[in-house]
Design an enzyme around this catalytic site. Structure first.
Site, PDB file in Angstrom:
ATOM      1  N   ALA A 161      32.563  44.201  42.396  1.00 23.03           N
ATOM      2  CA  ALA A 161      32.436  44.333  43.854  1.00 23.03           C
ATOM      3  C   ALA A 161      33.790  44.268  44.544  1.00 23.03           C
ATOM      4  CB  ALA A 161      31.520  43.237  44.405  1.00 23.03           C
ATOM      5  N   GLU A 162      34.610  43.302  44.169  1.00 26.86           N
ATOM      6  CA  GLU A 162      35.909  43.165  44.821  1.00 26.86           C
ATOM      7  C   GLU A 162      36.826  44.332  44.474  1.00 26.86           C
ATOM      8  OE1 GLU A 162      39.261  39.927  46.027  1.00 26.86           O
ATOM      9  OE2 GLU A 162      37.526  39.275  44.867  1.00 26.86           O
ATOM     10  N   THR A 163      36.747  44.823  43.264  1.00 28.99           N
ATOM     11  CA  THR A 163      37.536  45.995  42.872  1.00 28.99           C
ATOM     12  C   THR A 163      37.179  47.196  43.748  1.00 28.99           C
ATOM     13  OG1 THR A 163      37.749  45.239  40.591  1.00 28.99           O
ATOM     14  CG2 THR A 163      38.008  47.606  40.979  1.00 28.99           C
TER      15      THR A 163
END
Length: 165
Positions: free
Chosen positions: A88-90
Site C-alpha cells: 500500500a505504501e509503495t
C-alpha cells in the site's frame, strides 16, 4: 500521459550503459519505459525488489501492482500484515511522486490499514486510487485483492509534497 514527467523516448544510451542494472530492475518491476528516466538513478528501491512487487499500471490517479504471497508470509503461513502495508505504501508513494513531478518529491506522513481476509498462496494485487491530489498533500486509497478478486485489506496513505533542496 497524466504524470508530470515528459516522455521523450526513454533513457539515453549512455545512461543505460552506466546504470544497466537499474534499467533491468525497472524492466523487471514493470515500470513503463517513459518513466525510466525518472527512476534510473534511484531504481524502485530494495524493499520493492525484495517483496517481488511488479507494477502493471502507473499514473498519479491509479497505480496497480502485484506481489507474491510466497516469501512474504508470517509464521502462520499467511501473508504478513506488514506486507499489505508495504504494498500500500509503495503504491501510494509512487503515485504521489508522479503527481509531484520534477523538482519535487513525496514523503509519506500517514498510513493505516484494515485487514479483511487472509491469503496463503498466489498473488496479491494492490490498486491505489487517488482521493485527493493537491499541491501539498495527496491521499490514496489502496485495495489489496487475491487471485479471485476478493478484498484482503484496505489502506489509506497520505503523502506530503515537498520541493527538492
Amino acid at each position: 500521459m497524466s504524470d508530470k514527467f515528459t516522455p521523450d523516448g526513454g533513457v539515453p544510451e549512455h545512461v543505460q550503459a552506466s546504470a544497466g542494472a537499474t534499467i533491468a530492475e525497472l524492466v523487471d518491476a514493470g515500470v513503463p519505459e517513459h518513466l525510466h528516466r525518472w527512476l534510473v538513478h534511484t531504481g524502485v528501491g530494495p524493499l520493492v525488489v525484495k517483496m517481488g512487487i511488479v507494477f502493471s499500471e502507473m499514473t498519479p490517479q491509479r497505480i496497480v501492482a502485484s506481489m507474491p504471497v510466497e516469501g512474504n508470509t508470517q509464521v502462520a503461513g499467511i501473508l504478513h500484515g506488514g506486507a499489505h502495508v508495504v504494498l500500500a505504501e509503495t503504491l501510494g508513494s509512487f503515485a504521489a511522486a508522479l503527481h509531484a513531478g520534477a523538482g519535487r518529491h513525496a514523503v509519506g506522513i500517514e498510513v493505516g490499514a484494515s485487514h479483511h481476509r487472509s491469503v496463503s498462496s498466489g498473488l496479491v494485487t494492490g490498486t491505489a486510487t487517488a482521493i485527493q491530489l493537491g499541491q501539498s498533500l495527496t491521499v490514496h486509497e489502496v485495495v489489496m485483492t487475491d487471485d479471485e478478486g476478493r478484498r484482503l485489506s484496505t489502506a489509506r496513505i497520505t503523502n506530503m509534497i515537498r520541493d527538492n533542496r
